[in-house]
Design a protein around this motif. Sequence first.
Motif, PDB file in Angstrom:
ATOM      1  N   TYR A  66      -3.198   1.743   6.504  1.00 31.29           N
ATOM      2  CA  TYR A  66      -2.142   0.752   5.812  1.00 31.29           C
ATOM      3  C   TYR A  66      -1.268   0.198   6.608  1.00 31.29           C
ATOM      4  CZ  TYR A  66      -4.559   4.322   2.726  1.00 31.29           C
ATOM      5  OH  TYR A  66      -4.639   5.167   1.850  1.00 31.29           O
ATOM      6  N   ASN A  70       0.947  -2.418   4.849  1.00 35.05           N
ATOM      7  CA  ASN A  70       2.472  -2.687   4.926  1.00 35.05           C
ATOM      8  C   ASN A  70       3.366  -3.458   5.276  1.00 35.05           C
ATOM      9  OD1 ASN A  70       1.854   0.258   3.607  1.00 35.05           O
ATOM     10  ND2 ASN A  70       2.102   1.949   5.529  1.00 35.05           N
ATOM     11  N   SER A  73       3.766  -6.275   2.171  1.00 37.82           N
ATOM     12  CA  SER A  73       4.724  -5.776   1.673  1.00 37.82           C
ATOM     13  C   SER A  73       6.301  -5.976   2.025  1.00 37.82           C
ATOM     14  CB  SER A  73       4.280  -4.767   1.340  1.00 37.82           C
ATOM     15  OG  SER A  73       3.480  -4.717   0.307  1.00 37.82           O
TER      16      SER A  73
END
Length: 126
Positions: A66, A70, A73
Amino acid sequence: MNSKLFYSNLSVITAAVSLVLAIAHIVFVPMKAHIWFSIMTVLLFLGICIGLYYAGKNAAKSTSKYAFNNLISVAVFGKMVVSLGFLLGYKQIAHPTNQSFVIIFLLCYVVYTVFEVRFMTQLAKG
């Protein structure tokens, strides 16, 4: 994407944006008042690209599946906040006489964002 290719592409993008801005400052009289803003905007996005490249390189190598998502984002939100702060800061500090600085900013924002998407996609692919 290796560092040499990244910096080569970034140099070409920066030279092209700088040339377009230089021509715009010569042709469009209202933009002449924002020459320093243009320089600072290019430097801002240059810094963002370099920081994002190294963060993306590290995230792509991470064991966490992830980490890269991340980073994307955080980068999107962070870039929006920094961009808004930069624009509002310029407006508060310089008290520009016209709004043509927004065109300068949008040109840089779009060009460097397209470049970021390109190199981040290549980093994700490995």
